[in-house]
Design a protein around this motif. Structure first.
Motif, PDB file in Angstrom:
ATOM      1  N   GLU A  43       0.836  -1.188   0.000  1.00 54.18           N
ATOM      2  CA  GLU A  43       0.000   0.000   0.000  1.00 54.18           C
ATOM      3  C   GLU A  43       0.881   1.252   0.000  1.00 54.18           C
ATOM      4  OE1 GLU A  43      -3.225   0.105  -0.124  1.00 54.18           O
ATOM      5  OE2 GLU A  43      -3.942  -1.868   0.540  1.00 54.18           O
ATOM      6  N   GLN A  44       0.440   2.285  -0.719  1.00 53.76           N
ATOM      7  CA  GLN A  44       1.188   3.540  -0.737  1.00 53.76           C
ATOM      8  C   GLN A  44       1.129   4.205   0.638  1.00 53.76           C
ATOM      9  OE1 GLN A  44       0.622   6.011  -4.232  1.00 53.76           O
ATOM     10  NE2 GLN A  44       0.833   7.870  -3.016  1.00 53.76           N
ATOM     11  N   ALA A  45       2.247   4.843   1.022  1.00 54.10           N
ATOM     12  CA  ALA A  45       2.359   5.574   2.287  1.00 54.10           C
ATOM     13  C   ALA A  45       2.202   4.650   3.493  1.00 54.10           C
ATOM     14  CB  ALA A  45       1.358   6.721   2.353  1.00 54.10           C
ATOM     15  N   ASP A  46       2.641   3.402   3.343  1.00 51.91           N
ATOM     16  CA  ASP A  46       2.590   2.433   4.431  1.00 51.91           C
ATOM     17  C   ASP A  46       3.997   2.240   4.991  1.00 51.91           C
ATOM     18  OD1 ASP A  46       1.570   0.662   6.205  1.00 51.91           O
ATOM     19  OD2 ASP A  46       1.005  -0.878   4.743  1.00 51.91           O
ATOM     20  N   THR A  47       4.099   1.583   6.132  1.00 51.87           N
ATOM     21  CA  THR A  47       5.403   1.245   6.696  1.00 51.87           C
ATOM     22  C   THR A  47       5.916  -0.017   6.025  1.00 51.87           C
ATOM     23  OG1 THR A  47       4.808   2.188   8.835  1.00 51.87           O
ATOM     24  CG2 THR A  47       6.661   0.671   8.794  1.00 51.87           C
ATOM     25  N   ALA A  48       7.093   0.053   5.424  1.00 53.75           N
ATOM     26  CA  ALA A  48       7.643  -1.089   4.698  1.00 53.75           C
ATOM     27  C   ALA A  48       8.167  -2.131   5.684  1.00 53.75           C
ATOM     28  CB  ALA A  48       8.767  -0.626   3.775  1.00 53.75           C
ATOM     29  N   LYS A  49       7.571  -3.305   5.656  1.00 52.90           N
ATOM     30  CA  LYS A  49       7.969  -4.378   6.569  1.00 52.90           C
ATOM     31  C   LYS A  49       8.686  -5.520   5.870  1.00 52.90           C
ATOM     32  CE  LYS A  49       4.040  -3.593   9.713  1.00 52.90           C
ATOM     33  NZ  LYS A  49       3.373  -2.546   8.910  1.00 52.90           N
ATOM     34  N   SER A  50       8.475  -5.646   4.548  1.00 51.69           N
ATOM     35  CA  SER A  50       9.027  -6.778   3.809  1.00 51.69           C
ATOM     36  C   SER A  50       9.448  -6.352   2.414  1.00 51.69           C
ATOM     37  CB  SER A  50       7.997  -7.911   3.695  1.00 51.69           C
ATOM     38  OG  SER A  50       7.570  -8.355   4.957  1.00 51.69           O
ATOM     39  N   VAL A  51      10.308  -7.171   1.824  1.00 48.87           N
ATOM     40  CA  VAL A  51      10.681  -7.053   0.420  1.00 48.87           C
ATOM     41  C   VAL A  51      10.203  -8.317  -0.274  1.00 48.87           C
ATOM     42  CG1 VAL A  51      12.604  -6.916  -1.206  1.00 48.87           C
ATOM     43  CG2 VAL A  51      12.657  -5.575   0.898  1.00 48.87           C
ATOM     44  N   TYR A  52       9.709  -8.178  -1.510  1.00 46.16           N
ATOM     45  CA  TYR A  52       9.169  -9.327  -2.234  1.00 46.16           C
ATOM     46  C   TYR A  52       9.990  -9.616  -3.488  1.00 46.16           C
ATOM     47  CZ  TYR A  52       5.013  -8.352   0.607  1.00 46.16           C
ATOM     48  OH  TYR A  52       4.143  -8.120   1.643  1.00 46.16           O
ATOM     49  N   LEU A  53      10.325 -10.895  -3.682  1.00 47.79           N
ATOM     50  CA  LEU A  53      10.945 -11.370  -4.917  1.00 47.79           C
ATOM     51  C   LEU A  53       9.883 -12.149  -5.679  1.00 47.79           C
ATOM     52  CD1 LEU A  53      13.480 -11.849  -6.709  1.00 47.79           C
ATOM     53  CD2 LEU A  53      13.901 -13.921  -5.369  1.00 47.79           C
ATOM     54  N   LEU A  54       9.578 -11.718  -6.910  1.00 48.22           N
ATOM     55  CA  LEU A  54       8.504 -12.336  -7.677  1.00 48.22           C
ATOM     56  C   LEU A  54       8.918 -13.704  -8.219  1.00 48.22           C
ATOM     57  CD1 LEU A  54       7.488  -9.326  -7.600  1.00 48.22           C
ATOM     58  CD2 LEU A  54       6.426  -9.824  -9.813  1.00 48.22           C
ATOM     59  N   LEU A  55       8.102 -14.709  -7.909  1.00 42.65           N
ATOM     60  CA  LEU A  55       8.317 -16.065  -8.423  1.00 42.65           C
ATOM     61  C   LEU A  55       7.442 -16.343  -9.639  1.00 42.65           C
ATOM     62  CD1 LEU A  55       8.452 -18.282  -5.198  1.00 42.65           C
ATOM     63  CD2 LEU A  55      10.371 -17.499  -6.592  1.00 42.65           C
ATOM     64  N   ASP A  56       6.196 -15.909  -9.583  1.00 46.51           N
ATOM     65  CA  ASP A  56       5.239 -16.123 -10.680  1.00 46.51           C
ATOM     66  C   ASP A  56       4.353 -14.897 -10.799  1.00 46.51           C
ATOM     67  OD1 ASP A  56       5.725 -19.013 -11.411  1.00 46.51           O
ATOM     68  OD2 ASP A  56       5.153 -19.296  -9.313  1.00 46.51           O
ATOM     69  N   GLY A  57       4.020 -14.547 -12.057  1.00 42.37           N
ATOM     70  CA  GLY A  57       3.090 -13.454 -12.283  1.00 42.37           C
ATOM     71  C   GLY A  57       3.766 -12.117 -12.510  1.00 42.37           C
ATOM     72  N   CYS A  58       2.936 -11.089 -12.563  1.00 44.81           N
ATOM     73  CA  CYS A  58       3.390  -9.733 -12.854  1.00 44.81           C
ATOM     74  C   CYS A  58       2.614  -8.769 -11.974  1.00 44.81           C
ATOM     75  CB  CYS A  58       3.153  -9.421 -14.330  1.00 44.81           C
ATOM     76  SG  CYS A  58       3.483  -7.722 -14.839  1.00 44.81           S
ATOM     77  N   VAL A  59       3.254  -7.674 -11.574  1.00 48.83           N
ATOM     78  CA  VAL A  59       2.589  -6.660 -10.762  1.00 48.83           C
ATOM     79  C   VAL A  59       2.742  -5.291 -11.417  1.00 48.83           C
ATOM     80  CG1 VAL A  59       2.952  -7.929  -8.607  1.00 48.83           C
ATOM     81  CG2 VAL A  59       4.645  -6.218  -9.327  1.00 48.83           C
ATOM     82  N   SER A  60       1.792  -4.420 -11.120  1.00 47.26           N
ATOM     83  CA  SER A  60       1.864  -3.032 -11.573  1.00 47.26           C
ATOM     84  C   SER A  60       2.234  -2.142 -10.400  1.00 47.26           C
ATOM     85  CB  SER A  60       0.509  -2.571 -12.136  1.00 47.26           C
ATOM     86  OG  SER A  60       0.215  -3.237 -13.334  1.00 47.26           O
ATOM     87  N   ILE A  61       3.106  -1.188 -10.664  1.00 47.26           N
ATOM     88  CA  ILE A  61       3.532  -0.221  -9.651  1.00 47.26           C
ATOM     89  C   ILE A  61       2.851   1.104  -9.983  1.00 47.26           C
ATOM     90  CG2 ILE A  61       5.500   0.916  -8.571  1.00 47.26           C
ATOM     91  CD1 ILE A  61       7.206  -1.469  -9.549  1.00 47.26           C
ATOM     92  N   ILE A  62       2.012   1.581  -9.072  1.00 45.59           N
ATOM     93  CA  ILE A  62       1.136   2.724  -9.322  1.00 45.59           C
ATOM     94  C   ILE A  62       1.297   3.738  -8.196  1.00 45.59           C
ATOM     95  CG2 ILE A  62      -1.274   3.460  -9.575  1.00 45.59           C
ATOM     96  CD1 ILE A  62      -1.858   0.560 -10.493  1.00 45.59           C
ATOM     97  N   ARG A  63       1.265   4.999  -8.558  1.00 42.68           N
ATOM     98  CA  ARG A  63       1.305   6.064  -7.555  1.00 42.68           C
ATOM     99  C   ARG A  63       0.032   6.882  -7.627  1.00 42.68           C
ATOM    100  NH1 ARG A  63       6.351   9.272  -5.297  1.00 42.68           N
ATOM    101  NH2 ARG A  63       5.279  10.626  -3.851  1.00 42.68           N
ATOM    102  N   PHE A  64      -0.539   7.176  -6.462  1.00 41.42           N
ATOM    103  CA  PHE A  64      -1.744   7.990  -6.390  1.00 41.42           C
ATOM    104  C   PHE A  64      -1.370   9.414  -5.999  1.00 41.42           C
ATOM    105  CE2 PHE A  64      -3.292   3.692  -5.890  1.00 41.42           C
ATOM    106  CZ  PHE A  64      -4.421   3.693  -6.682  1.00 41.42           C
ATOM    107  N   THR A  65      -1.932  10.381  -6.732  1.00 44.16           N
ATOM    108  CA  THR A  65      -1.650  11.785  -6.459  1.00 44.16           C
ATOM    109  C   THR A  65      -2.630  12.312  -5.413  1.00 44.16           C
ATOM    110  OG1 THR A  65      -3.146  12.560  -8.204  1.00 44.16           O
ATOM    111  CG2 THR A  65      -0.859  12.091  -8.834  1.00 44.16           C
ATOM    112  N   GLU A  66      -2.360  13.502  -4.924  1.00 48.96           N
ATOM    113  CA  GLU A  66      -3.216  14.089  -3.889  1.00 48.96           C
ATOM    114  C   GLU A  66      -4.631  14.360  -4.388  1.00 48.96           C
ATOM    115  OE1 GLU A  66      -1.366  17.534  -2.307  1.00 48.96           O
ATOM    116  OE2 GLU A  66       0.284  16.447  -1.351  1.00 48.96           O
ATOM    117  N   ASN A  67      -4.790  14.581  -5.696  1.00 51.28           N
ATOM    118  CA  ASN A  67      -6.127  14.851  -6.235  1.00 51.28           C
ATOM    119  C   ASN A  67      -6.837  13.580  -6.684  1.00 51.28           C
ATOM    120  OD1 ASN A  67      -4.708  14.244  -8.512  1.00 51.28           O
ATOM    121  ND2 ASN A  67      -4.957  16.242  -9.498  1.00 51.28           N
ATOM    122  N   GLY A  68      -6.271  12.415  -6.355  1.00 49.43           N
ATOM    123  CA  GLY A  68      -6.968  11.154  -6.596  1.00 49.43           C
ATOM    124  C   GLY A  68      -6.658  10.453  -7.896  1.00 49.43           C
TER     125      GLY A  68
END
Length: 221
Positions: A43-68
């Motif tokens: 989640e954006q603006a969360d406390t980072a507790k872990s790092v992930y290494l991708l084994l299967d699949g794909c993810v999107s990296i998205i940033r949300f602006t202040e105006n939504g």
């Protein structure tokens, strides 16, 4: 066996032997986590507790602006890390990471990952190489955003995400077919602008849309 699979995955990332002590430490400290399509790994603006290494699949990296508005930044694929910047910088997460489909990852706790980076030059170098590549890709995309009109940005993005169907790489297949809203977010344009650009590419015979996949011609004639 999970530990062996984890050792192979970390060895591939570090370009090291899977039986070396540092790779084994990463493997032993990893746990397998699965995410369904549309689930947030981070989640954006969360406390980072872990790092992930991708084994299967794909993810999107998205940033949300202040105006939504949501801004697509990148995709991460098998063999790549996500969440590492926030952990190493000891800051809140700067973006949201979403599973594009079913995703399997190796999760490693923040403290152990930091320790391994400090003690393993191979891991540190592999991490630097990945970050440098992402920076180069981001710089290239930024140059396109500044210099190219929407129709050319859209065409370049469709070629980028497509798979070549011949040796000359003149035609690409984009499958599954993306939504116009998704394409707009990827090239930092409105849905309406992306729709107009897509229509223009179709009239120029550079894109042929079907329900499940699109054919893209790489170069304009």
């Amino acid at each position: 066996m999970l530990e062996e699979r984890a050792a192979r995955a970390w060895a591939d990332f570090c370009q090291n032997d899977k039986d070396c002590p540092n790779v084994r430490q990463l493997a032993v400290g990893s746990r397998l986590v699965e995410f369904a399509a549309g689930t947030n790994l981070i989640e954006q603006a969360d406390t980072a507790k872990s790092v992930y290494l991708l084994l299967d699949g794909c993810v999107s990296i998205i940033r949300f602006t202040e105006n939504g508005h949501n801004i697509w930044l990148a995709n991460a694929h098998i063999g790549e890390l996500v969440g590492e910047i926030s952990v190493l910088a000891r800051m809140e997460t700067t973006s949201q990471v979403v599973a594009d489909g079913q995703v399997s990852v190796l999760s490693i706790a923040r403290g152990l990952f930091e320790e391994c980076v400090r003690n393993d030059p191979a891991l540190a170098f592999a991490l630097s190489r990945m970050l440098a590549r992402r920076l180069a890709e981001t710089s290239s995309q930024l140059s396109e955003l500044i210099a190219l009109p929407v129709v050319l940005r859209l065409h370049a993005e469709l070629v980028r995400i497509g798979q070549p169907v011949n040796e000359d790489a003149e035609q690409y297949i984009v499958s599954p077919a993306p939504s116009v809203s998704t394409l707009g977010a990827r090239i930092h344009a409105t849905r309406e602008a992306a729709s107009r650009a897509l229509g223009l590419l179709e009239r120029r015979k550079l894109v042929a849309r079907q329900a499940d996949a699109w054919t893209v011609i790489a170069a304009e004639n």
